[in-house]
Design a protein around this motif. Sequence first.
Motif, mmCIF file in Angstrom:
data_model
loop_
_atom_site.group_PDB
_atom_site.id
_atom_site.type_symbol
_atom_site.label_atom_id
_atom_site.label_comp_id
_atom_site.label_asym_id
_atom_site.label_seq_id
_atom_site.Cartn_x
_atom_site.Cartn_y
_atom_site.Cartn_z
ATOM 1 N N SER A 86 10.782 63.811 -29.439
ATOM 2 C CA SER A 86 9.538 63.890 -30.235
ATOM 3 C C SER A 86 8.780 65.179 -30.019
ATOM 4 O O SER A 86 9.011 65.915 -29.052
ATOM 5 C CB SER A 86 8.590 62.708 -30.010
ATOM 6 N N ALA A 90 5.605 65.156 -29.358
ATOM 7 C CA ALA A 90 4.374 64.665 -28.723
ATOM 8 C C ALA A 90 3.546 65.825 -28.182
ATOM 9 O O ALA A 90 4.086 66.816 -27.681
ATOM 10 C CB ALA A 90 4.729 63.714 -27.580
ATOM 11 N N LYS A 91 2.230 65.649 -28.238
ATOM 12 C CA LYS A 91 1.314 66.696 -27.778
ATOM 13 C C LYS A 91 1.551 67.042 -26.306
ATOM 14 O O LYS A 91 1.571 68.218 -25.934
ATOM 15 C CB LYS A 91 -0.124 66.195 -27.979
ATOM 16 N N SER A 96 12.592 65.084 -33.646
ATOM 17 C CA SER A 96 11.418 64.444 -34.229
ATOM 18 C C SER A 96 11.922 63.460 -35.278
ATOM 19 O O SER A 96 13.070 63.561 -35.727
ATOM 20 C CB SER A 96 10.541 65.507 -34.895
ATOM 21 N N ARG A 148 9.309 69.026 -38.735
ATOM 22 C CA ARG A 148 8.388 69.040 -37.583
ATOM 23 C C ARG A 148 9.136 69.473 -36.307
ATOM 24 O O ARG A 148 8.620 70.242 -35.508
ATOM 25 C CB ARG A 148 7.779 67.642 -37.414
ATOM 26 N N PRO A 174 8.545 61.418 -24.073
ATOM 27 C CA PRO A 174 7.100 61.262 -24.184
ATOM 28 C C PRO A 174 6.714 60.523 -25.465
ATOM 29 O O PRO A 174 5.732 60.873 -26.125
ATOM 30 C CB PRO A 174 6.631 62.717 -24.242
ATOM 31 N N ASN A 198 4.085 54.349 -25.916
ATOM 32 C CA ASN A 198 4.513 53.463 -24.831
ATOM 33 C C ASN A 198 5.521 52.391 -25.266
ATOM 34 O O ASN A 198 6.394 52.015 -24.485
ATOM 35 C CB ASN A 198 3.291 52.811 -24.191
ATOM 36 N N PRO A 237 2.786 54.860 -19.107
ATOM 37 C CA PRO A 237 3.298 53.805 -18.240
ATOM 38 C C PRO A 237 4.707 53.466 -18.699
ATOM 39 O O PRO A 237 5.030 53.590 -19.866
ATOM 40 C CB PRO A 237 2.325 52.650 -18.509
ATOM 41 N N TYR A 264 3.671 69.748 -13.437
ATOM 42 C CA TYR A 264 4.792 69.429 -14.341
ATOM 43 C C TYR A 264 6.034 70.254 -13.977
ATOM 44 O O TYR A 264 7.155 69.765 -14.065
ATOM 45 C CB TYR A 264 4.402 69.705 -15.799
HETATM 46 N N1 LIG Z 1 1.892 62.668 -17.735
HETATM 47 C C1 LIG Z 1 0.884 63.147 -18.457
HETATM 48 O O1 LIG Z 1 0.176 64.067 -18.033
HETATM 49 C C2 LIG Z 1 0.629 62.593 -19.820
HETATM 50 C C3 LIG Z 1 -0.398 63.135 -20.586
HETATM 51 C C4 LIG Z 1 -0.566 62.672 -21.892
HETATM 52 C C5 LIG Z 1 0.258 61.677 -22.384
HETATM 53 N N2 LIG Z 1 1.214 61.144 -21.591
HETATM 54 C C6 LIG Z 1 2.110 60.089 -22.108
HETATM 55 O O2 LIG Z 1 2.971 60.716 -23.046
HETATM 56 C C7 LIG Z 1 3.204 59.858 -24.162
HETATM 57 C C8 LIG Z 1 2.823 60.592 -25.432
HETATM 58 O O3 LIG Z 1 1.449 60.906 -25.432
HETATM 59 P P1 LIG Z 1 0.854 61.993 -26.472
HETATM 60 O O4 LIG Z 1 -0.611 61.958 -26.357
HETATM 61 O O5 LIG Z 1 1.539 63.281 -26.278
HETATM 62 O O6 LIG Z 1 1.280 61.322 -27.849
HETATM 63 P P2 LIG Z 1 1.395 61.898 -29.319
HETATM 64 O O7 LIG Z 1 0.932 63.313 -29.383
HETATM 65 O O8 LIG Z 1 0.764 60.894 -30.246
HETATM 66 O O9 LIG Z 1 2.957 61.927 -29.549
HETATM 67 C C9 LIG Z 1 3.774 60.823 -29.646
HETATM 68 C C10 LIG Z 1 4.979 61.231 -30.488
HETATM 69 O O10 LIG Z 1 5.847 60.134 -30.608
HETATM 70 C C11 LIG Z 1 6.517 60.184 -31.856
HETATM 71 N N3 LIG Z 1 6.436 58.836 -32.440
HETATM 72 C C12 LIG Z 1 7.495 58.012 -32.653
HETATM 73 N N4 LIG Z 1 7.098 56.849 -33.177
HETATM 74 C C13 LIG Z 1 5.753 56.934 -33.332
HETATM 75 C C14 LIG Z 1 4.778 56.039 -33.834
HETATM 76 N N5 LIG Z 1 5.095 54.823 -34.296
HETATM 77 N N6 LIG Z 1 3.499 56.439 -33.848
HETATM 78 C C15 LIG Z 1 3.149 57.658 -33.366
HETATM 79 N N7 LIG Z 1 4.042 58.553 -32.867
HETATM 80 C C16 LIG Z 1 5.339 58.191 -32.859
HETATM 81 C C17 LIG Z 1 5.851 61.261 -32.690
HETATM 82 O O11 LIG Z 1 6.710 62.389 -32.699
HETATM 83 P P3 LIG Z 1 7.655 62.794 -33.935
HETATM 84 O O12 LIG Z 1 6.836 62.565 -35.151
HETATM 85 O O13 LIG Z 1 7.937 64.210 -33.648
HETATM 86 O O14 LIG Z 1 8.870 61.945 -33.876
HETATM 87 C C18 LIG Z 1 4.607 61.628 -31.908
HETATM 88 O O15 LIG Z 1 4.303 62.990 -32.001
HETATM 89 C C19 LIG Z 1 2.430 58.577 -23.864
HETATM 90 O O16 LIG Z 1 3.287 57.643 -23.282
HETATM 91 C C20 LIG Z 1 1.377 58.991 -22.860
HETATM 92 O O17 LIG Z 1 1.029 57.942 -21.967
HETATM 93 C C21 LIG Z 1 1.424 61.593 -20.316
#
Ligand SMILES: NC(=O)c1ccc[n+]([C@@H]2O[C@H](COP(=O)([O-])OP(=O)(O)OC[C@H]3O[C@@H](n4cnc5c(N)ncnc54)[C@H](OP(=O)(O)O)[C@@H]3O)[C@@H](O)[C@H]2O)c1
Length: 334
Positions: free
Chosen positions: A13, A15-16, A39, A44, A76, A79, A101, A287
């Motif tokens: 993905s 993901a941000k 993705s 994307r 990433p 959840n 988690p 990281y």
């Molecule tokens: N360790 C850390 O420091 C840290 C910090 C922030 C977040 N996290 C974890 O990382 C994960 C992602 O967080 P994020 O804030 O980066 O999320 P995010 O930007 O919303 O990204 C999630 C990605 O998942 C994909 N995706 C697949 N099915 C989806 C759905 N049904 N709805 C939305 N997105 C979907 C999308 O990518 P595509 O469209 O490209 O497929 C989306 O860009 C979470 O589990 C969060 O707990 C960890």
Amino acid sequence: MSEPTKLRWGVLSTAKIGRKQVIPALQKSRLGEVTAIASRDLARAQQAADGLVIGRAYGSYEELLADPAVDAVYNPLPNHLHVPMSIAALEAGKHVLCEKPIALSAAEAEKLLAAGEAHPELKLMEAFMYRFHPQWERVFELIAAGTLGELREVRGWFSYFNDDPQNIRNQSDLGGGALMDIGCYPISMARFVLGREPVGVLARVERDPRFGTDRHAAAVLDFNGGAVATLSCGTQMAPGQGATIAGTAGVLRIEWPFTPPPEDSVRMWLDLDGATEEIVVGACDKYTAQADRFAEAVLNDQPVPTPLADAVANMRVIEAALRSGESGRRVAIG
Ligand SMILES: NC(=O)c1ccc[n+]([C@@H]2O[C@H](COP(=O)([O-])OP(=O)(O)OC[C@H]3O[C@@H](n4cnc5c(N)ncnc54)[C@H](OP(=O)(O)O)[C@@H]3O)[C@@H](O)[C@H]2O)c1
């Protein structure tokens, strides 16, 4: 000296957290390189690959899992996709570093544990990156030296403000909510510091009426033997974090327990005999440190620094806290 072999990462993905933090950190790591990103949408994926200088872009997660030039997958995803896509990655023969988690429930986390055990040749770890910041080495040195005395209480809190209905944190079916997103950190930290599992939890959980997710939670974890952890987390509060480790002889206050900034040194304060000593620990990208520790485990076929059983145990506590919040009663764990 010849260059060490590098672990070739594929990222599931755009993901941000991947784009902004983890992919640049993997690219900086001594033992890793990023070869592919996928993705649900090829354009994307391509845009992210171009921006981050990644060689291959895929329009589905499955295509990336089939790429023989990917050794390890960073997951990433939201959840609800942590366990299914991590299992799919293991079944495709990839090592897996999965975001926290680890699952939606302890039972689901156990499924991933079993999948990992069915593939002993592959490494699998939850990405609790905070543990790889060297400030924790200093914390454990102080504890081991007896400076704090007997540990009685670990306090931790973590908050931010986000009420965007589109954000994955505000969607129940994707596994949103404060305890899942950030309460998992002080829970993990208390278990890490005390080195054992809590036997019960009493929590107060407040839900957002629009999203149904918990937007504020406060909990007391009972660690038996005289120690407790108190924690709180909020997703509609001013941003903040902190931790305090209190013992019979001293108190240690930690400024940035969970997301220490990569470019700055961080501070802790040790309160001892009526005086306060400031402890400064040099800057570190947690990281990158995590990426190198994971890659070392893969390349040398050593155990990962945090076994998946730890992630299952953390999930048990998150789940018990949510149940306690529903019932208003103490919930036993274990
Ligand atoms: N360790 C850390 O420091 C840290 C910090 C922030 C977040 N996290 C974890 O990382 C994960 C992602 O967080 P994020 O804030 O980066 O999320 P995010 O930007 O919303 O990204 C999630 C990605 O998942 C994909 N995706 C697949 N099915 C989806 C759905 N049904 N709805 C939305 N997105 C979907 C999308 O990518 P595509 O469209 O490209 O497929 C989306 O860009 C979470 O589990 C969060 O707990 C960890």
